[in-house]
Design an enzyme around this catalytic site. Sequence first.
Site, mmCIF file in Angstrom:
data_model
loop_
_atom_site.group_PDB
_atom_site.id
_atom_site.type_symbol
_atom_site.label_atom_id
_atom_site.label_comp_id
_atom_site.label_asym_id
_atom_site.label_seq_id
_atom_site.Cartn_x
_atom_site.Cartn_y
_atom_site.Cartn_z
ATOM 1 N N CYS A 120 15.430 3.710 -0.160
ATOM 2 C CA CYS A 120 15.204 4.779 -1.141
ATOM 3 C C CYS A 120 15.548 6.135 -0.533
ATOM 4 O O CYS A 120 16.253 6.947 -1.139
ATOM 5 C CB CYS A 120 13.749 4.728 -1.609
ATOM 6 N N CYS A 121 15.101 6.398 0.705
ATOM 7 C CA CYS A 121 15.431 7.662 1.373
ATOM 8 C C CYS A 121 16.935 7.761 1.622
ATOM 9 O O CYS A 121 17.516 8.841 1.511
ATOM 10 C CB CYS A 121 14.688 7.776 2.708
ATOM 11 N N CYS A 203 7.979 13.495 -1.205
ATOM 12 C CA CYS A 203 7.972 12.970 -2.575
ATOM 13 C C CYS A 203 6.563 12.519 -2.958
ATOM 14 O O CYS A 203 5.797 12.049 -2.111
ATOM 15 C CB CYS A 203 8.909 11.787 -2.686
ATOM 16 N N CYS A 206 5.195 9.009 -1.843
ATOM 17 C CA CYS A 206 5.128 8.714 -0.405
ATOM 18 C C CYS A 206 4.321 9.736 0.382
ATOM 19 O O CYS A 206 4.350 9.720 1.614
ATOM 20 C CB CYS A 206 6.539 8.635 0.169
ATOM 21 N N CYS A 225 12.532 10.345 7.428
ATOM 22 C CA CYS A 225 13.286 9.956 6.243
ATOM 23 C C CYS A 225 14.753 9.688 6.567
ATOM 24 O O CYS A 225 15.509 9.277 5.697
ATOM 25 C CB CYS A 225 13.180 11.026 5.165
HETATM 26 FE FE1 SF4 Z 1 12.057 7.558 -1.917
HETATM 27 FE FE2 SF4 Z 1 9.691 8.081 -0.803
HETATM 28 FE FE3 SF4 Z 1 11.983 8.592 0.528
HETATM 29 FE FE4 SF4 Z 1 11.240 10.068 -1.591
HETATM 30 S S1 SF4 Z 1 10.193 9.923 0.431
HETATM 31 S S2 SF4 Z 1 13.273 9.318 -1.170
HETATM 32 S S3 SF4 Z 1 10.317 8.483 -2.935
HETATM 33 S S4 SF4 Z 1 11.146 6.575 -0.084
#
Ligand code: SF4
Length: 232
Positions: A120-121, A203, A206, A225
């Site tokens: 996701c990151c 985010c 998280c 991240c």
């Molecule tokens: Fe995705 Fe969490 Fe990374 Fe944001 S911090 S990009 S929601 S995994």
Amino acid sequence: MTATTDRPPTRPPGLELPDLEAADAREVVAWAMERFHPRIALACSFQKEESVLLDLIFSVRPDARVFALDTGLLFEETYDLWRQVEERYDTTIERWHGPTLAEQAARHGDRLWARDPSQCCAIRKVEPLRRGLADLDAWVTGIRRDQSPARAGAAKVEWDAQFGLVKVNPLADWSDQDVWRRVIADGLPYNPLHDRDFASIGCVPCTRPGQGREGRWAGSDKVECGLHLEDA
Ligand code: SF4
């Protein structure tokens, strides 16, 4: 925004970087702006460190460039601060982003952050960052050595082998208290989530209240991240 170029991460032959470890944050910013503007920008994640850096950078160059990664999952308080900063410094923060949440869900399923936060990151932060850095020769970050073991070796000016440009960390030797002293003394706008025990703000899914970086990706072993890798 769209990317303009891509490039290999190798350090250009002959690139000389000064040792600015004895310089203070303003001197580091002034050197960086003199050397690289307009091919330099501050990466703003709206932490308290960026409150300090925004003020420093615009005092040195009112037309300095700032960009932010908009994951679409930031806190409302963060978006409010984004607007405040643009108004206060009469600037427009360059916005980089990945696919919409619906597009991501269609390709990878719902709530990817809960199942694979690294992917996701990579999609929502690292890939947009790569595009954001494509037309820069240097970027400025708010990383500090005492934030995590992975950041302990950060120099004030260094080659970023992950993204292939110069990385400037004017606050590398600042403590948490140093940052807060400057924010309070100068009355700088900052993210109100810090007052609710959020030490590091990312985010919504998280981020939890907590000190150090323990409030990020709680319950997993993820601590970064992917924007600032050790020895990068
Ligand atoms: Fe995705 Fe969490 Fe990374 Fe944001 S911090 S990009 S929601 S995994």
